[in-house]
Design a protein around this motif. Structure first.
Motif, mmCIF file in Angstrom:
data_model
loop_
_atom_site.group_PDB
_atom_site.id
_atom_site.type_symbol
_atom_site.label_atom_id
_atom_site.label_comp_id
_atom_site.label_asym_id
_atom_site.label_seq_id
_atom_site.Cartn_x
_atom_site.Cartn_y
_atom_site.Cartn_z
ATOM 1 N N CYS A 177 8.065 1.306 36.936
ATOM 2 C CA CYS A 177 7.464 2.050 35.830
ATOM 3 C C CYS A 177 6.549 1.141 35.019
ATOM 4 C CB CYS A 177 8.550 2.642 34.937
ATOM 5 S SG CYS A 177 7.905 3.597 33.551
ATOM 6 N N ALA A 178 7.038 -0.049 34.670
ATOM 7 C CA ALA A 178 6.218 -0.988 33.893
ATOM 8 C C ALA A 178 4.980 -1.392 34.680
ATOM 9 C CB ALA A 178 7.037 -2.222 33.524
ATOM 10 N N GLY A 179 5.151 -1.595 35.988
ATOM 11 C CA GLY A 179 4.021 -1.989 36.806
ATOM 12 C C GLY A 179 2.921 -0.943 36.841
ATOM 13 N N LYS A 180 3.304 0.309 36.727
ATOM 14 C CA LYS A 180 2.318 1.390 36.770
ATOM 15 C C LYS A 180 1.758 1.742 35.390
ATOM 16 C CE LYS A 180 4.071 3.631 40.949
ATOM 17 N NZ LYS A 180 5.001 2.557 41.332
ATOM 18 N N THR A 181 2.592 1.674 34.371
ATOM 19 C CA THR A 181 2.143 2.160 33.060
ATOM 20 C C THR A 181 1.453 1.082 32.223
ATOM 21 O OG1 THR A 181 4.314 1.723 32.051
ATOM 22 C CG2 THR A 181 3.928 3.932 32.950
ATOM 23 N N LEU A 182 1.735 -0.191 32.489
ATOM 24 C CA LEU A 182 1.083 -1.256 31.725
ATOM 25 C C LEU A 182 -0.376 -1.399 32.156
ATOM 26 C CD1 LEU A 182 3.766 -4.102 31.659
ATOM 27 C CD2 LEU A 182 2.848 -2.888 29.671
ATOM 28 N N ARG A 183 -1.224 -1.672 31.190
ATOM 29 C CA ARG A 183 -2.597 -2.052 31.511
ATOM 30 C C ARG A 183 -2.582 -3.477 32.059
ATOM 31 N NH1 ARG A 183 -4.148 -5.933 28.069
ATOM 32 N NH2 ARG A 183 -3.418 -5.947 25.906
ATOM 33 N N LYS A 184 -3.673 -3.900 32.674
ATOM 34 C CA LYS A 184 -3.759 -5.265 33.162
ATOM 35 C C LYS A 184 -3.629 -6.238 31.986
ATOM 36 C CE LYS A 184 -6.549 -4.293 37.257
ATOM 37 N NZ LYS A 184 -7.820 -4.555 37.978
ATOM 38 N N GLY A 185 -2.774 -7.208 32.144
ATOM 39 C CA GLY A 185 -2.515 -8.152 31.074
ATOM 40 C C GLY A 185 -1.465 -7.692 30.093
ATOM 41 N N GLY A 186 -0.936 -6.465 30.275
ATOM 42 C CA GLY A 186 0.097 -5.943 29.396
ATOM 43 C C GLY A 186 1.418 -6.676 29.578
ATOM 44 N N ILE A 187 2.333 -6.483 28.627
ATOM 45 C CA ILE A 187 3.583 -7.244 28.578
ATOM 46 C C ILE A 187 4.798 -6.327 28.706
ATOM 47 C CG2 ILE A 187 5.045 -8.701 27.098
ATOM 48 C CD1 ILE A 187 2.490 -9.802 25.838
ATOM 49 N N ASN A 219 -6.981 -7.777 22.561
ATOM 50 C CA ASN A 219 -7.227 -6.356 22.360
ATOM 51 C C ASN A 219 -8.288 -6.187 21.286
ATOM 52 O OD1 ASN A 219 -6.984 -3.601 22.568
ATOM 53 N ND2 ASN A 219 -5.125 -3.460 21.341
ATOM 54 N N ASP A 220 -9.080 -5.147 21.435
ATOM 55 C CA ASP A 220 -10.051 -4.811 20.394
ATOM 56 C C ASP A 220 -9.273 -4.431 19.142
ATOM 57 O OD1 ASP A 220 -11.881 -3.607 18.695
ATOM 58 O OD2 ASP A 220 -13.009 -2.683 20.324
ATOM 59 N N ASN A 221 -9.513 -5.110 18.035
ATOM 60 C CA ASN A 221 -8.742 -4.869 16.815
ATOM 61 C C ASN A 221 -8.843 -3.442 16.309
ATOM 62 O OD1 ASN A 221 -7.740 -7.464 16.684
ATOM 63 N ND2 ASN A 221 -9.433 -8.228 15.434
ATOM 64 N N SER A 222 -9.878 -2.721 16.783
ATOM 65 C CA SER A 222 -10.037 -1.336 16.348
ATOM 66 C C SER A 222 -9.130 -0.388 17.122
ATOM 67 C CB SER A 222 -11.494 -0.892 16.511
ATOM 68 O OG SER A 222 -11.859 -0.865 17.891
ATOM 69 N N LYS A 223 -8.491 -0.887 18.186
ATOM 70 C CA LYS A 223 -7.649 -0.042 19.026
ATOM 71 C C LYS A 223 -6.176 -0.183 18.651
ATOM 72 C CE LYS A 223 -10.712 -0.188 23.064
ATOM 73 N NZ LYS A 223 -10.834 -0.576 24.491
ATOM 74 N N LYS A 224 -5.444 0.894 18.875
ATOM 75 C CA LYS A 224 -4.005 0.851 18.643
ATOM 76 C C LYS A 224 -3.310 0.095 19.765
ATOM 77 C CE LYS A 224 -3.589 5.231 16.110
ATOM 78 N NZ LYS A 224 -2.959 6.575 16.092
ATOM 79 N N ILE A 225 -2.212 -0.553 19.413
ATOM 80 C CA ILE A 225 -1.342 -1.128 20.432
ATOM 81 C C ILE A 225 -0.406 -0.020 20.891
ATOM 82 C CG2 ILE A 225 0.494 -2.793 20.880
ATOM 83 C CD1 ILE A 225 -0.779 -4.639 18.855
#
Length: 285
Positions: free
Chosen positions: A206-216, A75-81
């Motif tokens: 829900c997780a499949g739709k709301t997670l970004r690609k590579g999300g956990i 993740n870009d360190n400037s972005k929020k998790i």
């Protein structure tokens, strides 16, 4: 529907057959959020002994040591998790995890969700008490539908139950589409075994739709592997089923298979105290 899914919070998930109240009421805490209705100005902060016990191990053994470092690396360190916490309960995990992440220099945007109104009021009260409103959004009442509909509500597989607004009922696609591919992490702690199987289907969708690609996706709780488990978890499974035949300690293989249908790949699991597992999935890139 609300009755079906708010019943999750009646019992405490333990490795014994005894059922204890999951939430205990503490001294009422005054909410200053002007958006609250006058009848909800004062809400009791609820407590969860089980959440107090497992919050440290979950953060130290999984979130802080594995999940957040992995997300930061990609993740870009400037972005929020951005985190979606499903079945958030009374807010013990929400405030503890965010406080720990902030202390370690991370920037997070936490979205707690629970179908139970008392739980949501408790979450919001804890957030105000701990001065975390800049990092934790007001709790929402998304519901995982009984027919496998998701909190994203774009499938309408069970109209009226597939999603929920902050009142815990209804929902339309427009309310949730903004969250598609939006979150870096989805957590679901101690829900799968004290809910109908359809809620697990809804969780994965829900997780499949709301997670970004590579999300956990992080799921925590007791599981069977190969159809069996330690004796205490087998006893717990029998106790759950005696209370509600739709509940029970799930086979990890079945949960993995359901996740796969939603585009989530099993990553790993970590053995936790009290015979629980922390199970990680990733959304396919």
């Amino acid at each position: 529907m609300a009755k079906l899914l708010t019943s999750f919070f009646i019992v405490q998930a333990t490795s014994s057959s005894a059922f204890l109240p999951k939430f205990q009421r503490l001294t009422p805490f005054l909410l200053s959020n002007n958006s609250m209705t006058s009848s909800s100005q004062i809400a009791a902060i609820l407590e969860s002994p089980s959440a107090e016990r497992n919050k440290g191990p979950i953060y130290d053994m999984v979130l802080g040591s594995k999940v957040f470092p992995s997300l930061m690396e990609n993740n870009d360190n400037s972005k929020k998790i951005r985190v979606l916490e499903l079945a958030a309960g009374c807010g013990v995990h929400s405030t503890y995890f965010v406080s720990k992440a902030l202390a370690e220099g991370m920037s997070v945007e936490w979205h707690p969700s629970d179908p139970d109104l008392e739980a949501r009021l408790s979450i919001d009260a804890r957030v105000q008490r701990d001065n975390l409103a800049d990092s934790i959004r007001p709790a929402n009442g998304w519901i995982l539908g009984k027919a496998g509909g998701t909190a994203c509500n774009d499938g309408h597989r069970d109209k009226g139950d597939a999603g929920a607004n902050n009142n815990g009922i209804g929902g339309v696609e427009a309310d949730y589409s903004q969250h598609h591919n939006n979150f870096d992490l989805v957590t679901c702690i101690n829900m799968i075994h004290i809910a109908p199987w359809e809620a697990t289907i809804g969780l994965m969708e829900c997780a499949g739709k709301t997670l970004r690609k590579g999300g956990i996706l992080l799921c925590y709780g007791p599981y069977k592997i190969g159809g069996t488990a330690v004796e205490s978890n087998l006893n717990f499974d029998r106790s759950l089923k005696s209370r509600d035949s739709r509940w029970g300690v799930r086979n990890l293989e079945d949960v993995i298979e359901e996740a796969k249908k939603a585009g989530l790949t099993f990553d790993s699991y970590t053995e936790m105290p009290a015979n629980n597992l922390s199970v990680l999935f990733r959304k396919e890139a």
